[in-house]
Motif scaffolding. Structure first.
Motif, PDB file in Angstrom:
ATOM      1  N   LEU A 202       0.835  -1.201   0.000  1.00 52.08           N
ATOM      2  CA  LEU A 202       0.000   0.000   0.000  1.00 52.08           C
ATOM      3  C   LEU A 202       0.866   1.246   0.000  1.00 52.08           C
ATOM      4  O   LEU A 202       0.522   2.257  -0.607  1.00 52.08           O
ATOM      5  N   PHE A 209      -2.374   6.485  -6.444  1.00 49.91           N
ATOM      6  CA  PHE A 209      -3.766   6.880  -6.238  1.00 49.91           C
ATOM      7  C   PHE A 209      -3.901   8.401  -6.263  1.00 49.91           C
ATOM      8  O   PHE A 209      -4.993   8.921  -6.401  1.00 49.91           O
ATOM      9  N   ILE A 245     -11.312  11.651  -5.437  1.00 45.89           N
ATOM     10  CA  ILE A 245     -10.643  10.355  -5.278  1.00 45.89           C
ATOM     11  C   ILE A 245      -9.247  10.527  -4.708  1.00 45.89           C
ATOM     12  O   ILE A 245      -8.713   9.638  -4.048  1.00 45.89           O
ATOM     13  N   VAL A 247      -8.275  11.909  -2.192  1.00 47.81           N
ATOM     14  CA  VAL A 247      -8.200  11.717  -0.738  1.00 47.81           C
ATOM     15  C   VAL A 247      -7.673  10.346  -0.396  1.00 47.81           C
ATOM     16  O   VAL A 247      -6.937  10.154   0.565  1.00 47.81           O
ATOM     17  N   MET A 248      -8.112   9.382  -1.216  1.00 47.59           N
ATOM     18  CA  MET A 248      -7.758   7.990  -0.960  1.00 47.59           C
ATOM     19  C   MET A 248      -6.247   7.844  -0.818  1.00 47.59           C
ATOM     20  O   MET A 248      -5.767   7.127   0.048  1.00 47.59           O
ATOM     21  N   ILE A 251      -5.038   9.124   2.622  1.00 49.86           N
ATOM     22  CA  ILE A 251      -5.393   8.224   3.714  1.00 49.86           C
ATOM     23  C   ILE A 251      -4.543   6.969   3.656  1.00 49.86           C
ATOM     24  O   ILE A 251      -3.985   6.520   4.658  1.00 49.86           O
ATOM     25  N   LEU A 252      -4.420   6.418   2.430  1.00 51.65           N
ATOM     26  CA  LEU A 252      -3.652   5.181   2.292  1.00 51.65           C
ATOM     27  C   LEU A 252      -2.192   5.403   2.644  1.00 51.65           C
ATOM     28  O   LEU A 252      -1.588   4.613   3.378  1.00 51.65           O
ATOM     29  N   TRP A 255      -1.881   5.775   6.332  1.00 57.49           N
ATOM     30  CA  TRP A 255      -2.096   4.539   7.085  1.00 57.49           C
ATOM     31  C   TRP A 255      -0.970   3.561   6.852  1.00 57.49           C
ATOM     32  O   TRP A 255      -0.470   2.926   7.782  1.00 57.49           O
ATOM     33  N   ASN A 258       2.443   3.528   8.758  1.00 58.02           N
ATOM     34  CA  ASN A 258       2.479   2.981  10.105  1.00 58.02           C
ATOM     35  C   ASN A 258       3.228   3.923  11.043  1.00 58.02           C
ATOM     36  O   ASN A 258       4.106   3.523  11.789  1.00 58.02           O
ATOM     37  N   MET A 267      -5.956  11.232   8.549  1.00 60.59           N
ATOM     38  CA  MET A 267      -7.292  11.434   9.115  1.00 60.59           C
ATOM     39  C   MET A 267      -7.748  12.877   8.919  1.00 60.59           C
ATOM     40  O   MET A 267      -8.890  13.152   8.562  1.00 60.59           O
ATOM     41  N   ALA A 270      -8.785  13.389   5.434  1.00 61.92           N
ATOM     42  CA  ALA A 270     -10.081  12.786   5.126  1.00 61.92           C
ATOM     43  C   ALA A 270     -11.211  13.673   5.630  1.00 61.92           C
ATOM     44  O   ALA A 270     -12.148  13.983   4.889  1.00 61.92           O
ATOM     45  N   CYS A 271     -11.113  14.120   6.889  1.00 58.48           N
ATOM     46  CA  CYS A 271     -12.142  15.021   7.449  1.00 58.48           C
ATOM     47  C   CYS A 271     -12.329  16.214   6.543  1.00 58.48           C
ATOM     48  O   CYS A 271     -13.434  16.571   6.131  1.00 58.48           O
ATOM     49  N   VAL A 274     -13.566  15.480   2.744  1.00 60.61           N
ATOM     50  CA  VAL A 274     -14.948  15.036   2.629  1.00 60.61           C
ATOM     51  C   VAL A 274     -15.876  16.174   3.006  1.00 60.61           C
ATOM     52  O   VAL A 274     -16.934  16.362   2.416  1.00 60.61           O
TER      53      VAL A 274
END
Lengths: 525, 190, 104
Positions: A202, A209, A245, A247-248, A251-252, A255, A258, A267, A270-271, A274
């Motif tokens: 990812l 992405f 799209i 945003v993906m 986030i990815l 995430w 790690n 996060m 994303a907030c 959206v």
């Protein structure tokens, strides 16, 4: 001397393959040749590049229309019912050898019994949509690469000027013009670093992405009446979807790294995204309601009657929606003052913390390309798209010759106007970024949910009523509406002149330092 | 990668044959694009059910949704395709990923199903798929040989506020209720 | 094979349906099950749009139904994620097998 035990895992020396060594040698060679020339004639090179690219664009449009006319004429001569049969991917053309179509194109030559000239062979591929797609794809790809590289350089120059310094000055000579390409080469050659604890698949996938949607947004973005890669009837929704799209990727990326900072960045993004997609989309609905179409080409064509026909000046609601859209678009490109996902003073670098080298560059390319797309949307939806402030019917007396077409392309409408307006929006974004402080996350969400969202709802409702009143055919209302539109146009003009005046004043006094350099002695010293 | 961009780009809008810009029905291009896109859908759907990590499942769902959207473009349903991208891929999926992040303690959390259940589910699903395929092979559809011209967005818009006005308003009411309900459920207890 | 018809699209929808069903049956994570439901809804949508495209007369009922399904899927996802978060608050896990207080 014995080897030190290093606390990290030893990695083998990266071996540079032939391709990368070749690229490095090529870049060095180009740099060595280009630098002295560019340093000596910066202005004329810039000017001739602009003229040459305009000429290329016109030449290819002329070529396409010439081939179209030839094919159509020939189809009419032969009596083919469907001119598309000469177009691409239709089985009837697959079977034909090139010479036949060459003859078709040459037309007169075939009638006189001569063999078709070299020109017809050269033009043969151009009739196929696939060839045209490849040309257009090349153009989009080149543009997609040029915009981020030079906007990044420009942003650093603007930031420097705003902070009373010079910005990049060394690389390449003239005002550090080669800073961004040099940075790009550095980033590509950097070590490819993936944290051990990261979800490596990812982590690798996330930048794509980001970059694929922002490249795809250019597919439906018109640069002019005929300069569209694909004209879609839902172009606006498509571009908004592509921006959404993205945003993906954040986030990815956050995430998969790690890392706490990265996850927080993801996060936040994303907030914010959206939330701000809603006011952004609703602000864009205001001109859509005025025009009644989602096709960006049609929306651009509606505004061909000069400054006062631009949609931002259509009614007061559209004027406010323009400002609302600009604010929301800053948030959706994660530009300051909404750059919370990568807030360097709070989150190290947010979702970008673990990224380096090429993947990091991909994220940045996507961000700057998205800035251009967002500015392009603002241009088309509110500021007349590719039309100049001069009404297009003033040019009706020019005729239809090639020169007249060229003159119209400069004076009345053409990609050059679209690009100029986009550059204006890019500059606004840079200006805002280097002027305003970053706001807190709760303030960001408050501004969206409690201020912008109700505001855009009121705007949408108001513009619906306005359009309804305009379509009722009341003569008094029409007079009022046109007066309001003129007043708004004049206000817009004042804003435009004010903008130019302030920016020009800043540029003229760029060497003057703000305030006093002499620091008062500290008390007690 | 640029090839992928090109493929997606040209498959999204294909060779313009009518107002919607979808690929010409029955052309070789349509067939090639269909197999590419259908391959994407199938691979990502299988990815969803094979993946064990929940975030990877969400990524596979994302690619599945995107390829289904491209399939809508192929079917000349441009508006549905764009809405699928903006609502599903850009909104619903982000919500799901949000849910994942808020409910997973460790990123590598996984819940294994018993072996027996896996076997049973495989048998059921493969059986269902095979029987569906048999059914589809035998079905005789009436007058479906040729694709119709694509519907323009204006037609859809007009239908939504005339013929389908009541369902449209109902959808609005449902969304309102859902918004209030979801906000109520997810809020912090005081 | 080269002439794409209704059946081709229906087969793709069948694949989506079966994988969605498999996901619902085998995943224990509540959000995983939700992802399976989304696949099922997409299968229905592909069917609707394909029937719409290959129907005589150029009607568009299928597209509008697909639109409503997308809207409802968004609503369903919002509610379901809300429920998952509540379950997580109460049980500290989203394993669907552990949520059995109501079973008596």
């Amino acid at each position: 001397m014995s080897q030190f035990a290093v606390p990290w895992r030893e990695k083998p020396e990266p071996s540079h393959g032939f391709v990368s060594s070749f690229i490095v040698a090529l870049a060095k060679g180009i740099y060595a040749i280009a630098t002295p020339i560019v340093t000596r004639f910066p202005g004329s090179i810039l000017l001739s590049a602009v003229v040459a690219s305009c000429f290329l664009v016109w030449a290819h449009a002329l070529l396409f229309s010439y081939v179209d006319t030839a094919v159509l004429e020939r189809a009419a001569e032969v009596g083919a019912a469907n001119p598309n049969a000469f177009g691409y991917f239709s089985p009837s053309t697959w079977g034909l050898p090139p010479s036949v179509i060459g003859t078709l194109l040459a037309g007169d030559a075939a009638v006189e019994g001569q063999s078709p000239g070299l020109l017809s062979y050269l033009l043969w591929p151009v009739q196929f949509g696939f060839t045209r797609d490849m040309i257009a794809f090349g153009a989009i790809f080149a543009w997609f690469n040029i915009v981020p590289v030079y906007v990044i350089w420009w942003e650093r120059k603007v930031a420097g000027r705003i902070q009373s310094r010079l910005g990049p000055m060394r690389v390449g000579g003239w005002h550090g013009w080669a800073q961004s390409p040099a940075d790009g080469i550095k980033l590509v050659l950097k070590e490819d670093f993936i944290p051990d604890a990261a979800d490596s698949i990812l982590f690798r996938a996330a930048p794509y992405f980001a970059i694929i949607p922002s490249a795809l947004a250019f597919v439906a973005l018109p640069f002019g009446v005929t300069y569209i890669f694909r004209e879609v009837d839902v172009a606006l929704v498509f571009i908004l979807a592509m921006l959404g799209i993205e945003v993906m990727s954040v986030i990815l990326g956050g995430w998969a790294s790690n890392n706490k900072w990265s996850v927080y960045g993801g996060m936040r993004e994303a907030c914010q995204m959206v939330a701000y997609e809603i006011p952004m989309g609703m602000a864009l609905l205001v001109p859509v309601v005025c025009v009644g179409s989602l096709s960006l080409k049609y929306i651009g064509e509606v505004q061909a009657d000069g400054w006062f026909s631009w949609l931002a000046f259509r009614n007061p609601f559209a004027f406010v929606a323009f400002v609302t859209y600009f604010i929301a678009s800053l948030a959706s490109c994660k530009r300051a003052p909404f750059d919370l996902p990568e807030a360097e003073s709070e989150l190290v670098a947010g979702f970008l913390t673990e990224y380096s080298g090429f993947r990091w560059a991909l994220f940045f390319f996507a961000e700057y390309a998205a800035m251009f797309v967002v500015g392009g949307l603002a241009t088309i939806m509110f500021l007349g798209g590719w039309n100049s402030p001069i009404p297009s019917d003033w040019g009706a007396g020019l005729g239809e010759s090639i020169w007249a077409k060229g003159l119209k392309g400069i004076l009345f409408s053409g990609p050059i106007w679209f690009i100029l307006k986009c550059v204006f929006f890019l500059f606004l974004q840079l200006w805002v970024r280097w002027t305003l402080p970053r706001i807190r996350l709760d303030q960001v969400l408050y501004a969206c949910v409690q201020v912008l969202l109700p505001l855009t709802m009121v705007l949408l409702f108001g513009t619906t009523l306005w359009v309804w009143a305009s379509e009722s055919g009341n003569a008094t209302w029409d007079v009022i509406a046109s007066i309001v539109s003129k007043v708004l146009g004049i206000v817009g003009l004042a804003f435009g002149f004010g903008f130019v005046a302030i920016a020009g004043y800043g540029f003229y006094h760029r060497r003057r330092l703000v305030g006093n350099l002499v620091i008062d002695p500290l008390p007690g010293s | 990668m640029s090839l992928l961009v090109l493929l997606t780009a040209s498959s999204a809008f294909g060779a313009p044959s009518d107002a919607t810009g979808a690929a010409a029905p029955g052309s070789v291009l349509e067939a090639v694009l269909f197999y590419i896109v259908a391959g994407g859908v199938v691979v990502s759907a299988l990815g969803v059910c094979i993946a064990q990590n929940i975030v990877r499942m969400a990524v596979w769902l994302f690619t599945a949704l995107a390829s289904v959207a491209v399939m809508y473009f192929l079917l000349a349903a441009n508006f549905i395709g764009a809405i699928q991208l903006i609502v599903y891929a850009g909104g619903t999926l982000i919500l799901l990923v949000f849910g994942v992040m808020l409910t997973s303690k460790s990123p590598w959390i996984r819940f294994e199903a018993p072996k027996l259940e896996l076997v049973a589910a495989t048998v059921v699903c493969v059986g269902l798929f095979l029987s569906l395929c048999t059914l589809l092979g035998r079905a005789a559809w009436e007058s479906v040989d040729e694709a119709t011209a694509g519907t323009s967005i204006a037609t859809i818009g007009r239908a939504l506020i005339t013929e389908y006005l009541v369902p449209f308003e109902m959808a609005g009411v449902v969304l309102m209720i859902v918004m209030v309900g979801a906000a109520h459920m997810a809020r912090q207890e005081k | 094979m080269l002439s794409i018809g209704l059946t081709h699209y229906l087969v793709v929808a069948a694949v989506l349906l079966c994988t969605g069903l498999f996901t619902i049956m085998t995943k224990r994570n509540a959000i995983g099950i939700l992802i399976g439901v989304e696949l099922l809804l997409n299968a229905a949508n592909v069917n609707l749009v394909a029937f719409d495209r290959f129907r005589e007369g150029g009607l568009f009922d299928g597209q509008i139904m697909a639109l409503f399904i997308i809207v409802l899927a968004a609503a369903e996802a919002a509610i379901a994620v809300g429920i998952c978060i509540n379950v997580y608050k109460n049980l500290a896990t989203v394993d669907v097998d552990s949520a059995r207080q109501l079973q008596g």
